[in-house]
Scaffold this motif. Structure first.
Motif, short mmCIF file in Angstrom:
data_model
loop_
_atom_site.label_atom_id
_atom_site.label_comp_id
_atom_site.label_asym_id
_atom_site.label_seq_id
_atom_site.Cartn_x
_atom_site.Cartn_y
_atom_site.Cartn_z
N GLY A 114 36.04 53.03 54.90
CA GLY A 114 34.35 53.37 55.01
C GLY A 114 33.64 53.04 55.28
N ALA A 115 32.43 52.23 55.18
CA ALA A 115 31.43 51.92 54.85
C ALA A 115 31.18 51.33 54.15
CB ALA A 115 29.28 52.08 55.66
N THR A 116 31.52 52.18 53.29
CA THR A 116 31.13 51.48 51.30
C THR A 116 32.27 51.64 50.27
OG1 THR A 116 30.35 53.39 50.61
CG2 THR A 116 29.01 52.10 52.32
N VAL A 117 33.07 51.97 51.74
CA VAL A 117 35.12 52.71 50.65
C VAL A 117 35.76 51.23 51.59
CG1 VAL A 117 36.70 53.53 50.09
CG2 VAL A 117 34.06 54.70 49.81
N SER A 118 36.76 50.36 50.18
CA SER A 118 37.63 50.02 50.68
C SER A 118 39.03 50.25 51.43
CB SER A 118 37.47 48.66 49.74
OG SER A 118 36.45 47.83 49.55
N GLU A 119 39.76 49.35 51.28
CA GLU A 119 40.74 49.25 52.16
C GLU A 119 41.68 50.78 51.96
OE1 GLU A 119 40.78 47.43 55.01
OE2 GLU A 119 39.66 46.54 53.91
N TRP A 120 42.26 50.99 52.83
CA TRP A 120 43.81 52.29 52.75
C TRP A 120 44.57 51.45 53.71
CZ3 TRP A 120 39.52 54.69 50.61
CH2 TRP A 120 39.66 55.34 49.61
N PRO A 121 45.54 51.75 53.64
CA PRO A 121 46.88 51.43 54.57
C PRO A 121 46.86 52.35 55.38
CG PRO A 121 48.13 52.20 52.15
CD PRO A 121 46.76 52.01 52.31
N LEU A 122 47.00 51.49 56.65
CA LEU A 122 46.93 52.47 58.04
C LEU A 122 48.52 52.40 58.78
CD1 LEU A 122 45.74 54.31 60.55
CD2 LEU A 122 44.93 51.98 61.31
N ASN A 123 49.67 52.89 58.65
CA ASN A 123 50.76 53.01 58.87
C ASN A 123 50.71 54.16 59.65
OD1 ASN A 123 50.54 50.67 57.25
ND2 ASN A 123 53.20 50.32 57.83
N VAL A 124 50.45 54.39 60.77
CA VAL A 124 50.49 55.96 62.00
C VAL A 124 51.12 55.83 63.02
CG1 VAL A 124 48.81 57.73 63.23
CG2 VAL A 124 48.56 57.04 60.40
N PHE A 125 52.28 56.04 63.67
CA PHE A 125 53.16 56.23 65.00
C PHE A 125 53.15 57.29 65.14
CE2 PHE A 125 54.51 52.83 61.30
CZ PHE A 125 54.37 51.75 62.12
N ASP A 126 52.61 58.85 64.43
CA ASP A 126 53.15 59.45 65.31
C ASP A 126 51.84 60.42 65.01
OD1 ASP A 126 54.73 60.86 63.36
OD2 ASP A 126 56.15 60.42 63.95
N THR A 136 43.13 61.60 53.81
CA THR A 136 42.76 60.13 52.79
C THR A 136 41.47 60.34 54.03
OG1 THR A 136 44.93 59.46 52.27
CG2 THR A 136 43.57 57.62 53.33
N LEU A 137 41.31 60.55 55.04
CA LEU A 137 40.00 61.19 56.08
C LEU A 137 38.72 61.18 55.33
CD1 LEU A 137 41.34 60.95 59.29
CD2 LEU A 137 40.67 58.28 58.15
N ARG A 138 38.96 62.68 55.17
CA ARG A 138 38.32 62.88 54.43
C ARG A 138 37.44 62.55 53.22
NH1 ARG A 138 41.77 68.54 54.77
NH2 ARG A 138 40.03 69.96 56.95
N ALA A 139 38.70 62.14 52.39
CA ALA A 139 38.35 61.30 51.20
C ALA A 139 37.46 60.26 51.38
CB ALA A 139 39.56 60.65 50.25
N ILE A 140 37.88 59.44 52.33
CA ILE A 140 36.91 58.37 52.17
C ILE A 140 35.79 58.65 52.93
CG2 ILE A 140 36.77 56.58 54.44
CD1 ILE A 140 39.52 55.56 54.47
N ALA A 141 35.35 59.83 53.90
CA ALA A 141 34.75 59.82 54.54
C ALA A 141 33.30 60.78 53.11
CB ALA A 141 33.89 61.37 55.28
N ALA A 142 34.25 61.50 52.36
CA ALA A 142 33.38 61.88 50.65
C ALA A 142 32.94 60.78 50.24
CB ALA A 142 33.85 63.23 49.98
N ALA A 143 33.96 60.10 49.98
CA ALA A 143 33.49 58.70 49.19
C ALA A 143 32.32 57.98 49.24
CB ALA A 143 34.82 57.36 48.83
N ASP A 144 32.21 57.59 50.87
CA ASP A 144 31.39 56.49 51.29
C ASP A 144 30.04 57.18 51.72
OD1 ASP A 144 31.80 54.27 53.04
OD2 ASP A 144 31.31 55.29 54.80
N LEU A 145 29.48 58.89 51.87
CA LEU A 145 28.55 59.79 51.12
C LEU A 145 27.77 59.83 49.70
CD1 LEU A 145 26.41 61.60 52.50
CD2 LEU A 145 27.93 63.46 52.10
N HIS A 146 29.29 59.86 49.12
CA HIS A 146 28.87 59.37 47.20
C HIS A 146 28.00 57.79 47.30
CE1 HIS A 146 30.17 58.70 43.48
NE2 HIS A 146 29.48 60.20 42.70
N ASN A 147 28.44 56.88 48.01
CA ASN A 147 28.41 55.52 47.90
C ASN A 147 26.48 55.99 48.63
OD1 ASN A 147 30.04 54.72 46.13
ND2 ASN A 147 31.81 53.91 47.82
N LEU A 148 26.63 56.24 49.53
CA LEU A 148 25.57 55.98 49.82
C LEU A 148 24.53 56.82 48.95
CD1 LEU A 148 26.37 56.56 53.70
CD2 LEU A 148 25.16 54.10 52.33
N VAL A 149 25.02 57.55 48.10
CA VAL A 149 23.78 58.54 47.72
C VAL A 149 23.04 57.54 46.81
CG1 VAL A 149 23.21 60.88 45.61
CG2 VAL A 149 24.47 61.19 48.69
#
Length: 172
Positions: A114-126, A136-149
């Protein structure tokens, strides 16, 4: 017996990449970049869904979801960013909520952050693997908003200022 947990499967694929020195069977940088472009395309609807849900519930639909498409940075890395920005965030001069897929120039394989949340693996092939990343995308977005607050305060979240009680808008 361990239940099927797709996001843990992605983590295992990521660790196997490191062990085996490959990414999705690819060894060369150009082949790995092609995997990255495919992963970004596959993630697109899920990234937009995760940010759209955040926008609908917490920003009261006042935000704007945007995406860059796959681009090459000056240092040679590839990235694809999905952003959710809104008036209060812009006025506070803080970054938008961001889902950022990137394949760093010196990286073995790509990652999500995220903008303020760091690395997750990205191994997507289908598509099934991309869909499994939605939590994971929901968690990154929610954590990012929390950090921005934390960077500013709760007033950047329109739902909070509108008197939200914690009951999702679709349950009112």
């Amino acid at each position: 017996m361990t239940p099927d947990v797709p996001n843990l499967d992605a983590l295992l694929r990521h660790f196997a990449d490191l062990r085996d020195g490959i990414h999705g069977g690819a060894v060369s940088r150009p082949d790995k970049e092609e995997h990255f472009r495919t992963a970004a395309r596959l993630l697109d609807p899920y990234a937009r869904q995760a940010l759209g849900e955040l926008n609908d519930e917490l920003l009261l639909g006042q935000g704007v979801v945007d995406a860059t498409g796959v681009e090459r940075a000056d240092d040679g890395s590839l990235f694809h960013a999905w952003t959710l920005w809104w008036d209060e965030q812009s006025a506070a001069d803080i970054p938008p909520v961001t889902l950022y897929a990137h394949y760093g120039a010196s990286f073995h394989h790509p990652h999500l952050r995220g903008a303020t949340v760091s690395e997750w693996p990205l191994n997507v092939f289908d598509d099934a693997q991309a869909a499994a990343e939605l939590p994971t995308l929901r968690a990154i977005a929610a954590a990012d908003l929390h950090n921005l607050v934390f960077e500013r305060d709760f007033r950047i979240v329109p739902a909070t200022m509108a008197g939200a009680t914690g009951v999702p808008a679709h349950q009112h």
